[in-house]
Design a protein around this motif. Structure first.
Motif, mmCIF file in Angstrom:
data_model
loop_
_atom_site.group_PDB
_atom_site.id
_atom_site.type_symbol
_atom_site.label_atom_id
_atom_site.label_comp_id
_atom_site.label_asym_id
_atom_site.label_seq_id
_atom_site.Cartn_x
_atom_site.Cartn_y
_atom_site.Cartn_z
ATOM 1 N N ALA A 28 -11.109 -25.571 39.376
ATOM 2 C CA ALA A 28 -11.058 -24.231 39.263
ATOM 3 C C ALA A 28 -11.870 -23.429 40.323
ATOM 4 O O ALA A 28 -12.705 -23.969 40.973
ATOM 5 C CB ALA A 28 -12.000 -23.995 37.733
ATOM 6 N N TYR A 46 -13.270 -19.087 29.873
ATOM 7 C CA TYR A 46 -11.932 -19.391 30.348
ATOM 8 C C TYR A 46 -11.315 -20.597 29.862
ATOM 9 O O TYR A 46 -11.968 -21.885 29.785
ATOM 10 C CB TYR A 46 -11.885 -19.351 31.936
ATOM 11 C CG TYR A 46 -12.356 -18.116 32.647
ATOM 12 C CD1 TYR A 46 -11.486 -17.065 32.652
ATOM 13 C CD2 TYR A 46 -13.941 -17.912 32.949
ATOM 14 C CE1 TYR A 46 -11.828 -15.816 32.996
ATOM 15 C CE2 TYR A 46 -14.090 -16.645 33.688
ATOM 16 C CZ TYR A 46 -13.301 -15.731 33.695
ATOM 17 O OH TYR A 46 -13.637 -14.467 34.143
ATOM 18 N N VAL A 65 -8.654 -23.161 31.834
ATOM 19 C CA VAL A 65 -8.404 -23.280 33.102
ATOM 20 C C VAL A 65 -7.417 -24.618 33.246
ATOM 21 O O VAL A 65 -7.704 -25.662 32.666
ATOM 22 C CB VAL A 65 -9.655 -23.931 33.852
ATOM 23 C CG1 VAL A 65 -9.089 -24.011 35.655
ATOM 24 C CG2 VAL A 65 -10.749 -22.628 33.838
ATOM 25 N N LYS A 66 -6.184 -24.442 33.703
ATOM 26 C CA LYS A 66 -5.166 -25.401 34.149
ATOM 27 C C LYS A 66 -4.436 -25.117 35.270
ATOM 28 O O LYS A 66 -4.088 -24.023 35.505
ATOM 29 C CB LYS A 66 -4.109 -25.452 32.752
ATOM 30 C CG LYS A 66 -3.232 -26.702 32.966
ATOM 31 C CD LYS A 66 -2.351 -26.773 31.595
ATOM 32 C CE LYS A 66 -1.478 -28.118 31.781
ATOM 33 N NZ LYS A 66 -0.627 -28.260 30.627
ATOM 34 N N ASN A 67 -4.375 -26.315 36.159
ATOM 35 C CA ASN A 67 -3.655 -25.959 37.410
ATOM 36 C C ASN A 67 -4.228 -24.819 38.274
ATOM 37 O O ASN A 67 -3.433 -24.014 38.942
ATOM 38 C CB ASN A 67 -1.961 -25.746 37.192
ATOM 39 C CG ASN A 67 -1.383 -27.038 36.304
ATOM 40 O OD1 ASN A 67 -1.868 -27.921 36.681
ATOM 41 N ND2 ASN A 67 -0.577 -26.831 35.812
ATOM 42 N N ARG A 68 -5.633 -24.640 38.115
ATOM 43 C CA ARG A 68 -6.492 -23.897 38.919
ATOM 44 C C ARG A 68 -6.103 -22.221 38.531
ATOM 45 O O ARG A 68 -6.747 -21.436 39.013
ATOM 46 C CB ARG A 68 -6.110 -23.963 40.334
ATOM 47 C CG ARG A 68 -6.604 -25.035 41.102
ATOM 48 C CD ARG A 68 -6.273 -24.947 42.581
ATOM 49 N NE ARG A 68 -6.456 -26.373 43.286
ATOM 50 C CZ ARG A 68 -6.664 -26.448 44.613
ATOM 51 N NH1 ARG A 68 -6.650 -25.245 45.280
ATOM 52 N NH2 ARG A 68 -6.964 -27.815 44.997
ATOM 53 N N LYS A 69 -5.493 -22.233 37.287
ATOM 54 C CA LYS A 69 -5.267 -20.835 36.843
ATOM 55 C C LYS A 69 -6.434 -20.645 35.736
ATOM 56 O O LYS A 69 -6.289 -21.313 34.727
ATOM 57 C CB LYS A 69 -3.890 -20.734 36.101
ATOM 58 C CG LYS A 69 -3.629 -19.328 35.790
ATOM 59 C CD LYS A 69 -2.192 -19.152 35.206
ATOM 60 C CE LYS A 69 -1.783 -17.909 34.315
ATOM 61 N NZ LYS A 69 -0.455 -17.788 33.916
ATOM 62 N N ASN A 70 -6.946 -19.469 35.705
ATOM 63 C CA ASN A 70 -7.875 -19.099 34.661
ATOM 64 C C ASN A 70 -7.603 -18.066 33.650
ATOM 65 O O ASN A 70 -6.789 -17.045 34.117
ATOM 66 C CB ASN A 70 -9.253 -18.355 35.461
ATOM 67 C CG ASN A 70 -9.869 -19.462 36.393
ATOM 68 O OD1 ASN A 70 -9.676 -20.574 36.301
ATOM 69 N ND2 ASN A 70 -10.827 -18.900 37.324
ATOM 70 N N THR A 71 -7.466 -18.426 32.481
ATOM 71 C CA THR A 71 -6.872 -17.500 31.175
ATOM 72 C C THR A 71 -8.356 -17.182 30.578
ATOM 73 O O THR A 71 -8.788 -18.134 29.775
ATOM 74 C CB THR A 71 -5.959 -17.901 30.364
ATOM 75 O OG1 THR A 71 -4.714 -18.559 31.330
ATOM 76 C CG2 THR A 71 -5.446 -17.227 29.403
ATOM 77 N N GLU A 131 -6.444 -29.663 30.425
ATOM 78 C CA GLU A 131 -7.214 -28.259 30.212
ATOM 79 C C GLU A 131 -8.567 -28.369 30.351
ATOM 80 O O GLU A 131 -9.185 -29.216 29.738
ATOM 81 C CB GLU A 131 -6.622 -27.190 29.174
ATOM 82 C CG GLU A 131 -5.320 -26.724 29.539
ATOM 83 C CD GLU A 131 -4.735 -25.817 28.408
ATOM 84 O OE1 GLU A 131 -5.095 -24.400 28.882
ATOM 85 O OE2 GLU A 131 -4.806 -25.979 27.287
#
Length: 479
Positions: A142, A169, A171-177, A158
């Motif tokens: 992350a 957040y 976090v999955k595959n370096r993407k923060n939601t 995740e």
């Protein structure tokens, strides 16, 4: 129950700090140099008799300071001999011989070198880190989270990661939601959105728990405390939020929230709460005071009937133990089911404790540390009825986050304990023999302020690091 004991540190090799192989050689060399100057038992005894009353019982904590008049041998000899009357330092020229003054100066100098071993020269130039038994590669999981205070593992690879500033957040595959529905937090000082964990039956109920600094206004003052909220995680939103714990009293300070959370194998939730900087008023006060203590509740916030402390009406309270300063790690030992804790000392005296019901852990009646301004908080490291830590650090490493290594992914480390260091920016590896720390290694030197460390369901170790480009890291052994 064991009690705190003290052994005069005859030489640095017998210090409470446990060294790695390289450090042991360095410490042994220092000890030889010290021994060569004269009778070090006498130097240790002189320190205890003449210095410890002002500078603390452990020489190691005294030397963890800024040296106003210099810290070389000649400076120490001069200061001991002539004193600094304006600073309250008496002269000892009439008390000690020149030889005894040099012995004492060398003894203190050895302690200074002991502290300096934590100021690493290593710079992070690669994602490969070597240890005595294992080489690991750092993978970035992350990014973009300034202060990742807590991490938890969701299904499907995740993560849930809290940012102390108030964001949660996925976090999955370096993407923060970002997850909505997080309560307002007092993101000041050490406060904000803090730890996060899943309910033991998360797969069925999607319930999570997080700790945070909750604020309120009273008589025109803005106060805050440690609170715990539970909620249902639905997609990227929190639903059915409910506060299940608030530590009283609220305080105007903005530090020492504690805030670690952990479930045991019976489904009880443990919550650490710091003393909020009021060591004289909170940690040793029972009754309605919930600060400077560790609490145990059920998953819905109700109180277990067998909790050790009762209120005036004979009903159990959430209080599980007391006399804690600022506990920022909680973990269940998978081998024994015991609750382990790390605790921030003042300057010196960070601790590892095994938490048992009804126990007093001593702050501030006993301590292996001194205050940040150099003043001695207490001249005692032991007292009847106070539990001894199973390990402590001088100087303070500022421990935060803790995980037992059970995975075969790290066979050389299996059975060891990992503890993050905020102050010295590394990961501390403690090899264990039962409840005894037999050896320590400093891993990931200068990686950044390590806030949390967890072993994931995939068997890999994850590390949360503050104020870096890589917020959460995964350690991958290199074959």
């Amino acid at each position: 129950m064991t009690f705190r004991t003290f052994i005069f540190p005859v030489m640095v090799a017998a210090s409470v700090i446990l060294f790695s192989c390289k450090d042991k050689k360095e410490a042994y060399t220092v000890a030889q140099e010290v021994t060569a100057t004269g009778n070090q038992e006498r130097a240790a005894q002189n320190y205890q008799n003449y210095c410890s009353g002002c500078h603390g019982e452990k020489m190691d904590m005294f030397v963890d300071r800024q040296w106003k008049h210099g810290s070389e041998l000649k400076d120490l000899v001069f200061g001991i001999k002539t004193g600094y009357s304006n600073d309250g330092m008496p002269a000892f020229a009439a008390t000690f011989t020149d030889k005894e003054i040099e012995e004492l100066a060398q003894y203190i100098l050895a302690g200074i070198k002991n502290v300096e071993q934590y100021y690493f020269d290593d710079s992070v130039e690669s994602n490969i880190f070597e240890s005595e038994k294992l080489t690991v590669r750092i993978d970035t999981v992350a990014t973009g989270i300034a202060v990742p205070w807590g991490i938890a593992f969701l299904p499907d690879n995740e993560l849930l990661v809290t940012n102390r500033g108030g964001q949660l957040y996925r976090v999955k595959n370096r993407k923060n939601t970002e997850v909505s529905g997080v309560p307002e937090v007092v993101a000041e000082g050490q406060g904000g959105l803090l730890d996060v964990i899943l309910h033991p039956d998360y797969a069925n109920n999607h319930r999570i728990y997080f700790s945070y600094s909750k604020g309120k206004k009273e008589n025109g003052r803005k106060l805050a405390t440690t609170a715990v909220m539970t909620a249902i995680l639905e997609g990227n939103s929190l639903k059915q939020q409910k506060i299940i714990f608030e530590a009283n009293p609220y305080a105007p300070t903005r530090h020492h929230y504690g805030s670690r959370l952990v479930f045991d194998d019976k489904g009880y939730l443990f919550i650490s709460v710091g003393e909020r900087g009021n060591e004289n008023g909170n940690p040793q006060t029972l009754g309605d005071n919930q600060l400077g203590k560790i609490h145990r509740i059920k998953d819905d916030g109700s109180i277990p009937a067998d909790n050790p402390f009762k209120n005036d009406n004979g009903k159990p309270t959430s209080l599980y133990c007391y006399g804690n300063r600022n506990p920022q790690s909680l973990a269940i030992n998978p081998s024994t089911g015991e609750l382990w804790e790390t605790e921030h000392g003042p300057r010196g005296g960070d601790e590892i404790n095994i938490i048992t019901p009804g126990t007093n852990y001593g702050w501030p009646l006993v301590s292996y540390g001194i205050n940040y301004n150099g003043e001695v908080i207490t001249d005692k490291t032991e007292a009847l009825g106070i539990q001894d830590p199973l390990h402590y650090w001088i100087p303070s490493i500022a421990p935060s986050g803790m995980a037992f290594v059970t995975s075969d992914v790290y066979k050389p480390w299996k059975g060891a304990l990992l503890v993050g260091s905020l102050r010295f920016k590394y990961l501390n590896l403690c090899y264990l023999d039962g409840t005894k720390v037999t050896h320590e290694e400093k891993l990931l030197k200068n990686i950044g302020r390590v806030r949390d460390v967890r072993q994931g369901p995939d068997g890999y170790i994850y590390v949360a690091v503050e104020d870096t480009d890589t917020s959460v890291l995964r350690l991958v052994p290199v074959q």
